[in-house]
Design a protein around this motif. Structure first.
Motif, short mmCIF file in Angstrom:
data_model
loop_
_atom_site.label_atom_id
_atom_site.label_comp_id
_atom_site.label_asym_id
_atom_site.label_seq_id
_atom_site.Cartn_x
_atom_site.Cartn_y
_atom_site.Cartn_z
N ARG A 22 1.74 -16.72 7.48
CA ARG A 22 2.42 -16.66 8.80
C ARG A 22 3.88 -15.96 8.76
N GLY A 23 4.00 -15.50 7.63
CA GLY A 23 5.38 -14.72 7.41
C GLY A 23 6.17 -15.15 6.55
N THR A 59 9.69 1.44 -7.48
CA THR A 59 9.70 1.98 -6.07
C THR A 59 9.53 1.20 -5.02
N HIS A 60 9.06 -0.13 -5.19
CA HIS A 60 9.03 -0.78 -3.82
C HIS A 60 10.33 -1.29 -3.23
N VAL A 104 8.74 -8.34 -12.78
CA VAL A 104 9.01 -9.00 -11.38
C VAL A 104 7.30 -8.49 -10.78
N ARG A 105 6.76 -9.58 -10.32
CA ARG A 105 5.36 -9.33 -9.94
C ARG A 105 5.26 -10.00 -8.56
N GLY A 106 4.35 -9.95 -7.91
CA GLY A 106 3.97 -10.23 -6.64
C GLY A 106 2.55 -10.56 -6.02
N VAL A 107 2.75 -11.11 -5.10
CA VAL A 107 1.27 -11.16 -4.17
C VAL A 107 1.56 -10.59 -2.78
N PHE A 108 0.68 -9.75 -2.31
CA PHE A 108 1.10 -9.02 -1.05
C PHE A 108 -0.10 -9.63 -0.04
N GLY A 112 0.17 -5.43 3.12
CA GLY A 112 1.18 -4.90 2.11
C GLY A 112 2.49 -5.60 2.00
N ARG A 113 2.75 -6.68 2.81
CA ARG A 113 3.94 -7.56 2.90
C ARG A 113 4.03 -8.26 1.70
#
Length: 158
Positions: A22-23, A59-60, A104-108, A112-113
């Motif tokens: 939901r953001g 570059t993100h 530095v990792r992530g889940v999108f 792509g947010r």
């Protein structure tokens, strides 16, 4: 409890999933080594079994939302930070020898947010907490604040 020792119940995973889809935005920090990484990754799979944790390229936007960050640093815990200062920057900043590099990792989400920001093998929280201590290295507090401010602005605008 630190995220490297977290054990989510199914209901908690479902609520966190809903919040993120939901953001919402979640920053996970201060966990070290392969054992804690494995535990954390298993918990993320409870939340998003269909998504992968990925390395976030420099570059993100998260690295350029307000401040430009051109390298990933490894803010140490407060004790290792003091040793680093006392040694003139010649001692280790990592906690576990089985995986020493910061990430530095992530889940999108599907658009792509970035939903989950993961600062692994780093302790931004200690860098924030000890920023006014002259024995904690300023280069790490500056990095932690820049990345933290970028994350706040990113979370509020995406």
């Amino acid at each position: 409890m630190e995220v490297g020792q977290m054990e989510l119940k199914q209901e908690e995973a479902e609520r966190l999933r809903e919040y993120l889809l939901r953001g919402g935005f979640w920053h996970c920090d201060d966990f070290w080594g392969l054992r804690q990484w494995g535990q954390f990754a298993r918990q993320v799979k409870k939340i998003f079994p269909e998504r992968e944790i990925v390395e976030i390229p420099l570059t993100h936007e998260i690295f350029h939302t307000f401040y430009d960050i051109d390298q990933v640093l490894q803010p140490p815990n407060d004790g290792l930070g003091r040793y680093y200062t006392y040694s003139g920057g010649r001692t280790r900043t990592w906690e576990q020898p089985d995986d020493r590099d910061p990430h530095v990792r992530g889940v999108f989400d599907d658009k792509g947010r970035l939903m989950i920001l993961i600062t692994y093998n780093a302790d931004l929280g200690d860098a924030w907490e000890w920023m006014d201590d002259p024995d904690y290295p300023a280069k790490f507090t500056g990095y932690a604040y820049r990345l933290g401010m970028n994350a706040i602005i990113y979370a509020m605008t995406h």
